[in-house]
Scaffold this active site. Sequence first.
Site, PDB file in Angstrom:
ATOM      1  N   ARG A 124      -0.185  -6.536 -12.075  1.00 44.64           N
ATOM      2  CA  ARG A 124      -1.177  -5.728 -12.767  1.00 44.64           C
ATOM      3  C   ARG A 124      -1.454  -4.434 -12.032  1.00 44.64           C
ATOM      4  O   ARG A 124      -1.650  -3.391 -12.631  1.00 44.64           O
ATOM      5  CB  ARG A 124      -2.462  -6.551 -12.903  1.00 44.64           C
ATOM      6  CG  ARG A 124      -3.716  -5.742 -12.971  1.00 44.64           C
ATOM      7  CD  ARG A 124      -4.722  -6.203 -14.009  1.00 44.64           C
ATOM      8  NE  ARG A 124      -4.190  -6.987 -15.069  1.00 44.64           N
ATOM      9  CZ  ARG A 124      -4.559  -8.257 -15.334  1.00 44.64           C
ATOM     10  NH1 ARG A 124      -5.452  -8.852 -14.576  1.00 44.64           N
ATOM     11  NH2 ARG A 124      -4.026  -8.902 -16.343  1.00 44.64           N
ATOM     12  N   TYR A 125      -1.539  -4.525 -10.714  1.00 43.45           N
ATOM     13  CA  TYR A 125      -1.852  -3.362  -9.877  1.00 43.45           C
ATOM     14  C   TYR A 125      -0.546  -2.800  -9.312  1.00 43.45           C
ATOM     15  O   TYR A 125       0.429  -3.534  -9.167  1.00 43.45           O
ATOM     16  CB  TYR A 125      -2.770  -3.779  -8.735  1.00 43.45           C
ATOM     17  CG  TYR A 125      -4.089  -4.381  -9.158  1.00 43.45           C
ATOM     18  CD1 TYR A 125      -5.116  -3.584  -9.656  1.00 43.45           C
ATOM     19  CD2 TYR A 125      -4.316  -5.743  -9.048  1.00 43.45           C
ATOM     20  CE1 TYR A 125      -6.340  -4.132 -10.022  1.00 43.45           C
ATOM     21  CE2 TYR A 125      -5.541  -6.306  -9.408  1.00 43.45           C
ATOM     22  CZ  TYR A 125      -6.548  -5.499  -9.891  1.00 43.45           C
ATOM     23  OH  TYR A 125      -7.743  -6.040 -10.248  1.00 43.45           O
ATOM     24  N   ARG A 149       0.647  -4.661  -5.642  1.00 45.99           N
ATOM     25  CA  ARG A 149       0.475  -6.076  -5.292  1.00 45.99           C
ATOM     26  C   ARG A 149       0.644  -6.970  -6.506  1.00 45.99           C
ATOM     27  O   ARG A 149       0.431  -6.547  -7.643  1.00 45.99           O
ATOM     28  CB  ARG A 149      -0.875  -6.310  -4.616  1.00 45.99           C
ATOM     29  CG  ARG A 149      -2.076  -5.841  -5.402  1.00 45.99           C
ATOM     30  CD  ARG A 149      -3.210  -5.534  -4.412  1.00 45.99           C
ATOM     31  NE  ARG A 149      -4.496  -5.340  -5.066  1.00 45.99           N
ATOM     32  CZ  ARG A 149      -4.859  -4.207  -5.651  1.00 45.99           C
ATOM     33  NH1 ARG A 149      -4.040  -3.196  -5.696  1.00 45.99           N
ATOM     34  NH2 ARG A 149      -6.058  -4.104  -6.205  1.00 45.99           N
ATOM     35  N   CYS A 156      -4.287 -28.487  -8.714  1.00 47.05           N
ATOM     36  CA  CYS A 156      -5.339 -28.279  -7.723  1.00 47.05           C
ATOM     37  C   CYS A 156      -5.802 -29.635  -7.199  1.00 47.05           C
ATOM     38  O   CYS A 156      -5.528 -30.667  -7.806  1.00 47.05           O
ATOM     39  CB  CYS A 156      -6.530 -27.555  -8.341  1.00 47.05           C
ATOM     40  SG  CYS A 156      -6.206 -25.820  -8.711  1.00 47.05           S
ATOM     41  N   CYS A 159     -12.156 -27.129 -11.275  1.00 52.42           N
ATOM     42  CA  CYS A 159     -13.407 -26.412 -11.527  1.00 52.42           C
ATOM     43  C   CYS A 159     -13.529 -26.235 -13.038  1.00 52.42           C
ATOM     44  O   CYS A 159     -12.605 -25.732 -13.675  1.00 52.42           O
ATOM     45  CB  CYS A 159     -13.388 -25.040 -10.865  1.00 52.42           C
ATOM     46  SG  CYS A 159     -12.926 -25.051  -9.125  1.00 52.42           S
ATOM     47  N   CYS A 179     -12.559 -22.834 -14.673  1.00 51.77           N
ATOM     48  CA  CYS A 179     -11.286 -22.274 -14.200  1.00 51.77           C
ATOM     49  C   CYS A 179     -10.755 -21.187 -15.141  1.00 51.77           C
ATOM     50  O   CYS A 179     -10.555 -21.424 -16.334  1.00 51.77           O
ATOM     51  CB  CYS A 179     -10.248 -23.373 -14.072  1.00 51.77           C
ATOM     52  SG  CYS A 179      -8.625 -22.723 -13.574  1.00 51.77           S
ATOM     53  N   ARG A 237      -7.857 -20.079 -15.244  1.00 55.75           N
ATOM     54  CA  ARG A 237      -6.477 -20.370 -15.622  1.00 55.75           C
ATOM     55  C   ARG A 237      -6.345 -21.763 -16.230  1.00 55.75           C
ATOM     56  O   ARG A 237      -5.284 -22.392 -16.148  1.00 55.75           O
ATOM     57  CB  ARG A 237      -5.593 -20.211 -14.380  1.00 55.75           C
ATOM     58  CG  ARG A 237      -4.342 -19.388 -14.636  1.00 55.75           C
ATOM     59  CD  ARG A 237      -3.750 -18.868 -13.342  1.00 55.75           C
ATOM     60  NE  ARG A 237      -4.341 -17.611 -12.968  1.00 55.75           N
ATOM     61  CZ  ARG A 237      -4.750 -17.292 -11.745  1.00 55.75           C
ATOM     62  NH1 ARG A 237      -4.625 -18.145 -10.757  1.00 55.75           N
ATOM     63  NH2 ARG A 237      -5.281 -16.114 -11.515  1.00 55.75           N
ATOM     64  N   ASP A 294     -15.597 -15.387 -15.696  1.00 57.85           N
ATOM     65  CA  ASP A 294     -14.704 -14.931 -16.761  1.00 57.85           C
ATOM     66  C   ASP A 294     -15.086 -15.578 -18.098  1.00 57.85           C
ATOM     67  O   ASP A 294     -15.686 -16.649 -18.130  1.00 57.85           O
ATOM     68  CB  ASP A 294     -13.253 -15.285 -16.425  1.00 57.85           C
ATOM     69  CG  ASP A 294     -12.712 -14.434 -15.288  1.00 57.85           C
ATOM     70  OD1 ASP A 294     -13.177 -13.291 -15.123  1.00 57.85           O
ATOM     71  OD2 ASP A 294     -11.820 -14.922 -14.553  1.00 57.85           O
ATOM     72  N   ASP A 305     -13.928  -9.104 -13.719  1.00 53.63           N
ATOM     73  CA  ASP A 305     -12.505  -8.977 -14.029  1.00 53.63           C
ATOM     74  C   ASP A 305     -12.466  -8.607 -15.511  1.00 53.63           C
ATOM     75  O   ASP A 305     -12.843  -9.418 -16.367  1.00 53.63           O
ATOM     76  CB  ASP A 305     -11.759 -10.286 -13.723  1.00 53.63           C
ATOM     77  CG  ASP A 305     -10.343 -10.026 -13.212  1.00 53.63           C
ATOM     78  OD1 ASP A 305      -9.731  -9.038 -13.672  1.00 53.63           O
ATOM     79  OD2 ASP A 305      -9.855 -10.803 -12.376  1.00 53.63           O
ATOM     80  N   LYS A 337     -10.030  -5.988 -11.681  1.00 53.44           N
ATOM     81  CA  LYS A 337     -11.384  -6.176 -11.122  1.00 53.44           C
ATOM     82  C   LYS A 337     -12.117  -4.839 -11.062  1.00 53.44           C
ATOM     83  O   LYS A 337     -11.602  -3.877 -10.508  1.00 53.44           O
ATOM     84  CB  LYS A 337     -11.272  -6.782  -9.737  1.00 53.44           C
ATOM     85  CG  LYS A 337     -10.636  -8.162  -9.729  1.00 53.44           C
ATOM     86  CD  LYS A 337     -10.383  -8.638  -8.309  1.00 53.44           C
ATOM     87  CE  LYS A 337      -9.647  -9.958  -8.281  1.00 53.44           C
ATOM     88  NZ  LYS A 337      -8.235  -9.853  -8.695  1.00 53.44           N
TER      89      LYS A 337
HETATM   90  C1  PLP Z   1      -7.260 -10.406  -8.065  1.00 54.59           C
HETATM   91  C2  PLP Z   1      -5.897 -10.009  -8.303  1.00 54.59           C
HETATM   92  C3  PLP Z   1      -5.151  -9.382  -7.292  1.00 54.59           C
HETATM   93  C4  PLP Z   1      -5.720  -9.082  -5.928  1.00 54.59           C
HETATM   94  O1  PLP Z   1      -6.753  -8.129  -6.025  1.00 54.59           O
HETATM   95  P1  PLP Z   1      -7.502  -7.599  -4.724  1.00 54.59           P
HETATM   96  O2  PLP Z   1      -8.634  -6.758  -5.263  1.00 54.59           O
HETATM   97  O3  PLP Z   1      -6.514  -6.805  -3.929  1.00 54.59           O
HETATM   98  O4  PLP Z   1      -7.984  -8.793  -3.958  1.00 54.59           O
HETATM   99  C5  PLP Z   1      -3.861  -9.015  -7.588  1.00 54.59           C
HETATM  100  N1  PLP Z   1      -3.319  -9.232  -8.804  1.00 54.59           N
HETATM  101  C6  PLP Z   1      -4.028  -9.819  -9.792  1.00 54.59           C
HETATM  102  C7  PLP Z   1      -3.374 -10.008 -11.124  1.00 54.59           C
HETATM  103  C8  PLP Z   1      -5.331 -10.228  -9.577  1.00 54.59           C
HETATM  104  O5  PLP Z   1      -6.020 -10.829 -10.556  1.00 54.59           O
END
Ligand code: PLP
Length: 395
Positions: free
Chosen positions: A123-124, A127, A136, A140, A143, A145, A304, A341, A348
């Site tokens: 998404r980002y 990362r 798990c 929870c 959850c 997911r 969420d 989120d 986020k």
């Molecule tokens: C939460 C999340 C991350 C990590 O986000 P940070 O703000 O760097 O902790 C990376 N990818 C996805 C899809 C996420 O939901």
Amino acid sequence: MQVSPLFEPERFFSHAPGHWVGVSSDDWDDWRWQQRNRVTTLAGLEARLNLSSAERVGVLLAGSKLALAVTPHYFNLIEPDNENCPIRRQVVPRIEEGYDSPFDMADPCGEDSSMPVPGLVHRYPDRVLFLVTDRCASYCRYCTRSRVVSGVGEQELHTDFEEAFRYLEKNTQIRDVLLSGGDALLLSDSRLEAILARLRSIRHIEFVRIGTRVPIFLPQRVTPELCAMLRKFHPLWMSVHVNHPRELTIEVRDALGRLADSGIPLGNQSVLLAGVNDDVTTMRKLVHKLLLCRVRPYYLYQCDLIRGSSHLRTSVAKGIEIIEGLRGFTSGYAIPQYVIDAPGGGGKVPVNPSYVVYHDSEKVVIRNFEGRIFEYPEPTTVPVPNHHAAELVAL
Ligand SMILES: *Cc1c(COP(=O)(O)O)cnc(C)c1O
């Protein structure tokens, strides 16, 4: 009056063996015994708790949505006669789970549409989130997911590991991989080691982290052998998930200590949950106990919009009020970032109390935690003295 240790959240207690009187300490301390002896049925709950009819119906509904499972370690934290117990609300299904509000979604963070490879959410820019298992230690009820986790929901997780590693190798902008699931710490040491070694063989991956609730649900899993394996892959960070101060037992504190002693920086991600931790007093106790365990509060999540979770959600105003009740009143290290989120897949987004009262090109007016008002002037162009300018011209 005898006060039960359950009601003193600011102190560390062991609740073992609790309902499991007669178990040997070798068995109790064995994470595979804990896994085998999880409470997973209505009969298992009824044998130990005074269930309400709302819970009984909830368990029947859960069977086709998100499985019921609670480790003996965590189960002992539940108040047997209080259906509003903050631990119980997190893991014992309720009838309200059968109600979907008009805003509820199966995939509230829009993960499925951001998967270039099954099981890898990108998404980002720099990362990724890598879903390495769908299981798990306990489940929870809120959850995010739940559509793929626990094996009874509407979808299945089919992570393509080889494809995922190839994607990571090709995409050199990815410098951060977050292992999640399910819970990565449920994999065997050797399986997890193989995944970490493969990630570490990719030059551009700088940072690896594991998101896990195993140290809370199953502290016995954090063995010296696991820690010795993990420390070979530094820099390795870990985010744990604690919502209520009672979850920080002696066993959990010691497990977190073993991880910290292995050089793993620890963060905590809490979810703001109605009737669990939606008050400043509980949150303050939680964040202080986390610091005692060498865990830095990282995120506080607005819950969420997952299906069947509306009874656990709070207003956003409540989250802001909690952050305002921490900032200034306690250590900055104890204060998590409150985030939503974004529904549908925006990632986020930080949500903060506003400390800026007024702002223009000349000044910013701010308030502090006590409500006192201050003014900070914006920088202006520095005037050059005239004689100085004349000298410069002469040169
Ligand atoms: C939460 C999340 C991350 C990590 O986000 P940070 O703000 O760097 O902790 C990376 N990818 C996805 C899809 C996420 O939901």
